[in-house]
Design a protein around this motif. Structure first.
Motif, PDB file in Angstrom:
ATOM      1  N   GLY A 101       0.837  -1.204   0.000  1.00 34.76           N
ATOM      2  CA  GLY A 101       0.000   0.000   0.000  1.00 34.76           C
ATOM      3  C   GLY A 101       0.858   1.234   0.000  1.00 34.76           C
ATOM      4  N   HIS A 102       0.200   2.385   0.065  1.00 38.36           N
ATOM      5  CA  HIS A 102       0.926   3.644   0.113  1.00 38.36           C
ATOM      6  C   HIS A 102       1.649   3.770   1.456  1.00 38.36           C
ATOM      7  N   PRO A 103       2.780   4.473   1.493  1.00 40.77           N
ATOM      8  CA  PRO A 103       3.480   4.668   2.767  1.00 40.77           C
ATOM      9  C   PRO A 103       2.541   5.277   3.807  1.00 40.77           C
ATOM     10  N   PRO A 104       2.374   4.648   4.957  1.00 38.26           N
ATOM     11  CA  PRO A 104       1.437   5.177   5.950  1.00 38.26           C
ATOM     12  C   PRO A 104       2.032   6.349   6.716  1.00 38.26           C
ATOM     13  N   ASP A 105       1.172   7.257   7.091  1.00 36.85           N
ATOM     14  CA  ASP A 105       1.574   8.317   8.009  1.00 36.85           C
ATOM     15  C   ASP A 105       2.002   7.648   9.318  1.00 36.85           C
ATOM     16  N   PRO A 106       3.184   7.990   9.849  1.00 39.77           N
ATOM     17  CA  PRO A 106       3.645   7.310  11.075  1.00 39.77           C
ATOM     18  C   PRO A 106       2.680   7.474  12.240  1.00 39.77           C
ATOM     19  N   PHE A 107       1.951   8.587  12.283  1.00 36.22           N
ATOM     20  CA  PHE A 107       1.029   8.769  13.391  1.00 36.22           C
ATOM     21  C   PHE A 107      -0.278   8.004  13.168  1.00 36.22           C
ATOM     22  N   LEU A 108      -0.572   7.644  11.917  1.00 34.50           N
ATOM     23  CA  LEU A 108      -1.699   6.754  11.673  1.00 34.50           C
ATOM     24  C   LEU A 108      -1.337   5.355  12.178  1.00 34.50           C
ATOM     25  N   VAL A 109      -0.071   4.961  12.014  1.00 35.60           N
ATOM     26  CA  VAL A 109       0.395   3.702  12.595  1.00 35.60           C
ATOM     27  C   VAL A 109       0.269   3.763  14.117  1.00 35.60           C
ATOM     28  N   ALA A 110       0.628   4.908  14.699  1.00 36.60           N
ATOM     29  CA  ALA A 110       0.512   5.070  16.149  1.00 36.60           C
ATOM     30  C   ALA A 110      -0.951   4.966  16.593  1.00 36.60           C
ATOM     31  N   LEU A 111      -1.854   5.570  15.829  1.00 40.92           N
ATOM     32  CA  LEU A 111      -3.278   5.467  16.153  1.00 40.92           C
ATOM     33  C   LEU A 111      -3.754   4.024  16.075  1.00 40.92           C
ATOM     34  N   ALA A 112      -3.280   3.305  15.054  1.00 38.98           N
ATOM     35  CA  ALA A 112      -3.658   1.903  14.917  1.00 38.98           C
ATOM     36  C   ALA A 112      -3.138   1.087  16.095  1.00 38.98           C
ATOM     37  N   THR A 113      -1.921   1.384  16.533  1.00 36.36           N
ATOM     38  CA  THR A 113      -1.362   0.701  17.700  1.00 36.36           C
ATOM     39  C   THR A 113      -2.206   0.989  18.935  1.00 36.36           C
ATOM     40  N   LEU A 114      -2.588   2.247  19.102  1.00 35.63           N
ATOM     41  CA  LEU A 114      -3.460   2.623  20.219  1.00 35.63           C
ATOM     42  C   LEU A 114      -4.759   1.825  20.169  1.00 35.63           C
ATOM     43  N   GLY A 115      -5.359   1.738  18.986  1.00 33.08           N
ATOM     44  CA  GLY A 115      -6.599   0.982  18.840  1.00 33.08           C
ATOM     45  C   GLY A 115      -6.422  -0.490  19.138  1.00 33.08           C
ATOM     46  N   LEU A 116      -5.314  -1.057  18.682  1.00 35.59           N
ATOM     47  CA  LEU A 116      -5.049  -2.480  18.896  1.00 35.59           C
ATOM     48  C   LEU A 116      -4.887  -2.773  20.384  1.00 35.59           C
ATOM     49  N   LEU A 117      -4.111  -1.955  21.077  1.00 33.63           N
ATOM     50  CA  LEU A 117      -3.861  -2.193  22.499  1.00 33.63           C
ATOM     51  C   LEU A 117      -5.112  -1.969  23.338  1.00 33.63           C
ATOM     52  N   THR A 118      -5.866  -0.910  23.027  1.00 35.93           N
ATOM     53  CA  THR A 118      -7.067  -0.641  23.839  1.00 35.93           C
ATOM     54  C   THR A 118      -8.135  -1.700  23.610  1.00 35.93           C
ATOM     55  N   ARG A 119      -8.222  -2.233  22.400  1.00 34.61           N
ATOM     56  CA  ARG A 119      -9.195  -3.303  22.150  1.00 34.61           C
ATOM     57  C   ARG A 119      -8.803  -4.580  22.889  1.00 34.61           C
ATOM     58  N   ALA A 120      -7.514  -4.874  22.906  1.00 36.61           N
ATOM     59  CA  ALA A 120      -7.052  -6.036  23.670  1.00 36.61           C
ATOM     60  C   ALA A 120      -7.329  -5.838  25.163  1.00 36.61           C
ATOM     61  N   ALA A 121      -7.168  -4.603  25.644  1.00 35.60           N
ATOM     62  CA  ALA A 121      -7.378  -4.310  27.062  1.00 35.60           C
ATOM     63  C   ALA A 121      -8.849  -4.383  27.444  1.00 35.60           C
ATOM     64  N   GLU A 122      -9.763  -4.251  26.483  1.00 38.88           N
ATOM     65  CA  GLU A 122     -11.181  -4.395  26.789  1.00 38.88           C
ATOM     66  C   GLU A 122     -11.510  -5.832  27.167  1.00 38.88           C
ATOM     67  N   GLU A 123     -10.788  -6.790  26.574  1.00 40.65           N
ATOM     68  CA  GLU A 123     -11.049  -8.203  26.841  1.00 40.65           C
ATOM     69  C   GLU A 123     -10.433  -8.642  28.168  1.00 40.65           C
ATOM     70  N   ARG A 124      -9.253  -8.090  28.459  1.00 37.32           N
ATOM     71  CA  ARG A 124      -8.495  -8.499  29.630  1.00 37.32           C
ATOM     72  C   ARG A 124      -7.455  -7.419  29.900  1.00 37.32           C
ATOM     73  N   PRO A 125      -7.234  -7.050  31.179  1.00 36.21           N
ATOM     74  CA  PRO A 125      -6.217  -6.012  31.426  1.00 36.21           C
ATOM     75  C   PRO A 125      -4.900  -6.366  30.750  1.00 36.21           C
ATOM     76  N   LEU A 126      -4.258  -5.340  30.192  1.00 37.08           N
ATOM     77  CA  LEU A 126      -3.049  -5.542  29.387  1.00 37.08           C
ATOM     78  C   LEU A 126      -1.893  -4.750  29.982  1.00 37.08           C
ATOM     79  N   LEU A 127      -0.763  -5.398  30.144  1.00 34.80           N
ATOM     80  CA  LEU A 127       0.461  -4.744  30.614  1.00 34.80           C
ATOM     81  C   LEU A 127       1.523  -4.897  29.530  1.00 34.80           C
ATOM     82  N   CYS A 128       2.047  -3.764  29.062  1.00 35.19           N
ATOM     83  CA  CYS A 128       3.087  -3.756  28.034  1.00 35.19           C
ATOM     84  C   CYS A 128       4.401  -3.328  28.671  1.00 35.19           C
ATOM     85  N   LEU A 129       5.404  -4.165  28.565  1.00 37.99           N
ATOM     86  CA  LEU A 129       6.710  -3.910  29.154  1.00 37.99           C
ATOM     87  C   LEU A 129       7.733  -3.760  28.035  1.00 37.99           C
TER      88      LEU A 129
END
Length: 920
Positions: A101-129
């Protein structure tokens, strides 16, 4: 519990408890090598019962691979990728190499990461080390730091262990502002307790004292020194070289423990250190290339240096770096050659190319070409820093001077795009010294001018752009004309060599416009550029009035682009021309075009998740709301823009905050912001905005001499936007300062420009300015005309000020009752919109008529922050928490937490009640 770390352990435990309860926690654990950062991460993992725990670690040799560390953290969660909005799915997929695909905006990648982590945390508390965060690749560090600043009310905790950020690609600002825990050395009592656990046999108390003194409270030194010492020395005579620093002591400890290992074992450790993934199969494949036997690992495991199982793991992160740095360069090259041979070039082309590059002592065109292709792939994933690193290494390996200069130029562009301007200039000097075709030499100069524009106002940017554009004209006419347009946009910057805007405009007009492109999409974009260039050149050569028809066609063409379903929107070029379009619309006082383009800029930036462009877009739309009298909404957008700028670590942009503070009569805030702006390198409209704001502020406060002093230089500069916008301020201040000649001259200019523009906004400003310089019936007719014209357009703030100056004139004409009517209207409008400086001026005038006016009574919504008011306004429209979160890049859970806080402050219990409340 870790020895001597009760307070630090409690901080980590509180973070975990908060995340369990839905209060996101972030902690950056800082300290020197061996101080206990990794042990504290292990403690966090141990107390996080019921949590999902994901880990990542920065690796020194991985710093050039974009998103490598982020992929390490997120890979186990990618089964949730389908739940993200499509743009975020695509961005993360491209960044991780899962799709093209087209080169992604780095902050769109950051937003996607935020979405991925928060969705995982909805199922079960998540700790990232995240350990060794100083060695995160720049793209991963930026994304994770952004996530850390955006989480608010999630069942999510993030803990970063950070040594010295200046060691790696994430600079000192990457994690700045996040909650920080500095680890110091242990006290003497705790040091003795820890030392006793490392040395089971009795030993001389004097030796114990010496070890504690030399260790300086560093836990790793305390535990490793005894392990690396000879037993005889523990009994008497244990000594350490005092001149060594703590990091050197630790290195010496590990070196002592590894130096007696067999040569084959040491070489195997070097393979493990140079292979950052910890892939056991790959390590053994490379070991086979080197003739290393499987039993070679046993001595290293016995010494407690490494553990080889499903993955290869060093017992301390420092050991990996130490093994690699301590090896001879010839051994490092042998190991990288073996790893390259063991790496699948089709599945891992970039790692394969990188290992080959590290294995090569001289030049090699084949490897340099492979690195160039790796740079292309990195750029396609949005890894500008990684692309720059690949290209920089390719430059070193390139034997032919022409190719070396070309790659140096490409690397310089990549470094500049990644924000490393100093490194870009070094590469640019290398490119300039080599043989390049004429077009490439011109691009060297163009990049130099662009770097100067973005980093300093001391250079002759205008002259540099003029020289580059002239040189490009016979080589690349479209690029030359675009460069001329950039120069004309920038003409208000200081110029040390005397180049003038007229010279630039005449040179631009001498370059023929390119023939229409066969593609309708391309030709529309090209037409916008050509019209803006012709319009700005006409303004420079023939004056404001001559430019208006062409610039109005440019705005119309840009507006039509937004309604054409064939036109793809949301790319960088769209953002740039929309930005210029907003500036031109303001210069022409075209409130409809300004509103349309500003709303579109924000919409496109939100849809694309383009957080790099969104702050500028939000500030522009906030300016529109300011002039429409919606100061609270302007403040909300300004606060949102400031938050994104802070969270993304972007350079501050000219902000609406200063103009907003000016309309509100907040002198201290304006002065503070003005001081910051004038000290920064000039940016588009920054200094003009600052001077315009000073003029507005002091006209509101009645300090007309100060307002006049701020307005005069700005008008004389003829800066694109604010030199016209400030004309009414200059005229009002000059009239009050009894300088009729200056007011009359400015009025002539304003009236001429207003007639050319023809908008109700422009004609209303001309009418009120004419009234200020007139007397008798002519003045009254002009005041009434101004009020009528402002009533036909969006510019409510100017309408309120027209009522104010009309009321002031009526009072001086001794028409007290008529004056009260106008001043009451002005005071009500200005108070309701929050323009307190002008409202206070209206109140003073009312008191002079014999009528008292009090400040506006406090309203419930005044208790809300700008961010909360923004959320309240969106919720009041009926938007769900998910819809509001999508717009503001926050999770529904976080929006719900804000809504609960809003309800508490407003003393309400439902969204229906919120919809019925009057919000400013």
């Amino acid at each position: 519990m870790l020895v001597g770390r009760d307070t630090e352990c409690r901080a980590v435990e509180e973070l975990v408890a908060g995340a369990r309860a839905g209060r996101s926690g972030v902690l950056v654990v800082c300290g020197e090598i061996g101080i206990g950062k990794t042990a504290l991460l292990e403690h966090a993992r141990g107390v996080a019962s019921g949590f999902r725990v994901e880990r990542a670690a920065g690796v020194e040799s991985e710093t050039e691979l974009a998103f490598a560390s982020l992929h390490q953290l997120c890979a186990p969660l990618l089964d949730r990728l389908g739940a993200l909005p499509r743009p975020q799915q695509a961005a993360l997929g491209v960044a991780f190499g899962l799709c093209d695909g087209h080169p992604p905006d780095p902050f769109l990648v950051a937003l996607a990461t935020l979405g991925l982590l928060t969705r995982a945390a909805e199922e079960r508390p998540l700790l990232c080390l995240v350990d060794d965060a100083q060695w995160l690749d720049a793209a991963s560090a930026q994304a994770l730091a952004f996530v850390a600043r955006r989480v608010e009310a999630e069942r999510l905790g993030l803990v970063f262990a950070l040594r010295d950020p200046d060691l790696g690609p994430c600079d000192a600002h990457t994690f700045a502002g996040l909650p920080k825990l500095d680890l110091a050395g242990l006290g003497e009592a705790d040091a003795r307790k820890l030392l006793a656990t490392a040395v089971r046999a009795p030993w001389d108390e004097r030796i114990c004292d010496r070890v504690i003194t030399e260790a300086g409270g560093n836990p790793l030194v305390l535990t490793q020194l005894p392990l690396s010492a000879e037993p005889a020395k523990l009994a008497g005579g244990f000594g350490l070289p005092n001149e060594l620093s703590v990091p050197r002591k630790i290195e010496e400890c590990f070196r002592r423990r590894s130096r007696d290992l067999p040569a084959e074992t040491r070489l195997l450790l070097l393979v493990a250190a140079a292979e950052p993934l910890g892939d056991t199969a790959l390590m053994w494949a490379a070991a086979e290339q080197l003739g290393i036997r499987a039993e070679a690992v046993a001595p290293a495991e016995t010494a407690g240096l490494v553990e080889v199982g499903t993955w290869v793991r060093f017992h301390h992160p420092l050991m990996r770096s130490l093994v690699y740095r301590a090896a001879a360069s010839s051994d490092r090259r042998r190991v990288h050659r073996a790893l390259a041979a063991a790496t699948d070039a089709r599945a891992e082309p970039d790692r394969h190319a990188w290992h080959r590059a590290q294995a090569t002592p001289g030049t090699d065109e084949t490897i340099a070409a492979d690195l160039e292709r790796s740079a292309d792939r990195a750029r396609a994933r949005g890894g500008l820093a990684a692309a720059a690193a690949f290209l920089e290494r390719a430059v070193v390996l390139t034997p032919e001077p022409g190719d070396r200069a070309r790659r140096a130029l490409c690397a310089a562009y990549a470094k500049h795009q990644a924000g490393a301007s100093d490194a870009a200039l070094e590469l640019l000097a290398l490119a300039k010294a080599g043989p390049l075709p004429a077009a490439e030499r011109a691009r060297v100069k163009l990049l130099g001018a662009q770097i100067a524009y973005h980093t300093t106002g001391d250079d002759d940017v205008l002259g540099m752009l003029l020289d580059v554009a002239t040189e490009l004209a016979p080589l690349d006419a479209p690029l030359a004309r675009e460069t001329f347009l950039h120069a004309l946009e920038s003409f208000h910057l200081p110029s040390s060599s005397g180049h003038g805007v007229l010279e630039v405009a005449e040179a631009a007009q001498a370059v023929p416009a390119p023939a229409p492109a066969p593609s309708a999409l391309t030709s529309t974009s090209t037409r916008v550029v050509e019209l803006f260039l012709d319009g700005l050149a006409a303004r420079a050569t023939h004056g404001y009035e001559a430019s208006v028809p062409v610039l109005q066609r440019a705005l119309a063409s840009l507006g039509r682009r937004g309604h054409d379903p064939r036109q793809p929107e949301g790319n960088h070029a769209d953002a740039r021309w929309l930005l210029l379009g907003c500036r031109v619309a303001m210069a022409l006082w075209d409130d409809e075009a300004l509103h349309t383009l500003a709303v579109r800029r924000v919409r496109l930036a939100r849809q694309a998740g383009a957080l790099a462009d969104l702050p500028s877009a939000l500030n522009c739309l906030a300016s529109v709301f300011l002039f429409t009298g919606e100061l609270a909404r302007a403040a909300e957008l300004g606060a949102e823009a400031t938050a994104y700028t802070r969270e993304t670590g972007s350079a501050p942009l000219p902000s609406v905050d200063i103009l907003l503070a000016a309309w509100r009569g907040q002198r201290a805030a304006v002065d503070a912001l003005h001081a910051v702006i004038v000290q920064e390198p000039p940016r588009q409209g920054g200094v003009g905005l600052a001077q315009h704001s000073l003029a507005v502020l002091h006209n509101g406060l009645g300090n007309y001499d100060v307002a006049l002093a701020a307005a005069v230089p700005l008008c004389e500069s003829d800066e694109l936007t604010h030199s016209s916008m400030v004309l009414p301020e200059l005229i009002e201040a000059a009239v009050r300062c009894d300088q009729p000649d200056r007011a009359t001259t400015a009025l002539r200019l304003l009236s001429s420009r207003a007639r050319a523009s023809g908008t109700q906004w422009a004609l209303g400003l001309a009418a009120v300015s004419h009234a200020l310089t007139s007397t008798g019936p002519a003045a009254e007719a002009s005041y009434r005309e101004a009020i009528e014209r402002f009533g036909r357009c969006r510019m409510v703030a100017h309408l309120a000020r027209a009522h104010l100056v009309y009321g002031e004139w009526l009072r001086r004409e001794r028409r007290r009752q008529d004056a009260r009517e106008q001043l009451r209207t002005a005071h009500r409008m200005l108070s309701d919109m929050g323009a307190e400086g002008f409202a206070a001026r209206a109140a003073r005038e009312l008191r002079a008529t014999g009528e008292q006016r009090h400040r506006r009574a406090a309203r419930p919504a005044d208790a809300l922050t700008a961010h909360e008011l923004h959320i309240a306004r969106l919720v009041a429209t009926g938007a769900t928490s998910k819809e509001v979160g999508t717009q503001l890049f926050l999770s529904p859970r976080t929006i719900d937490a804000h809504v609960r806080n809003i309800f508490r402050k407003l003393h309400i219990t439902s969204r229906r009640q919120l919809r019925n409340l009057p919000l400013p």
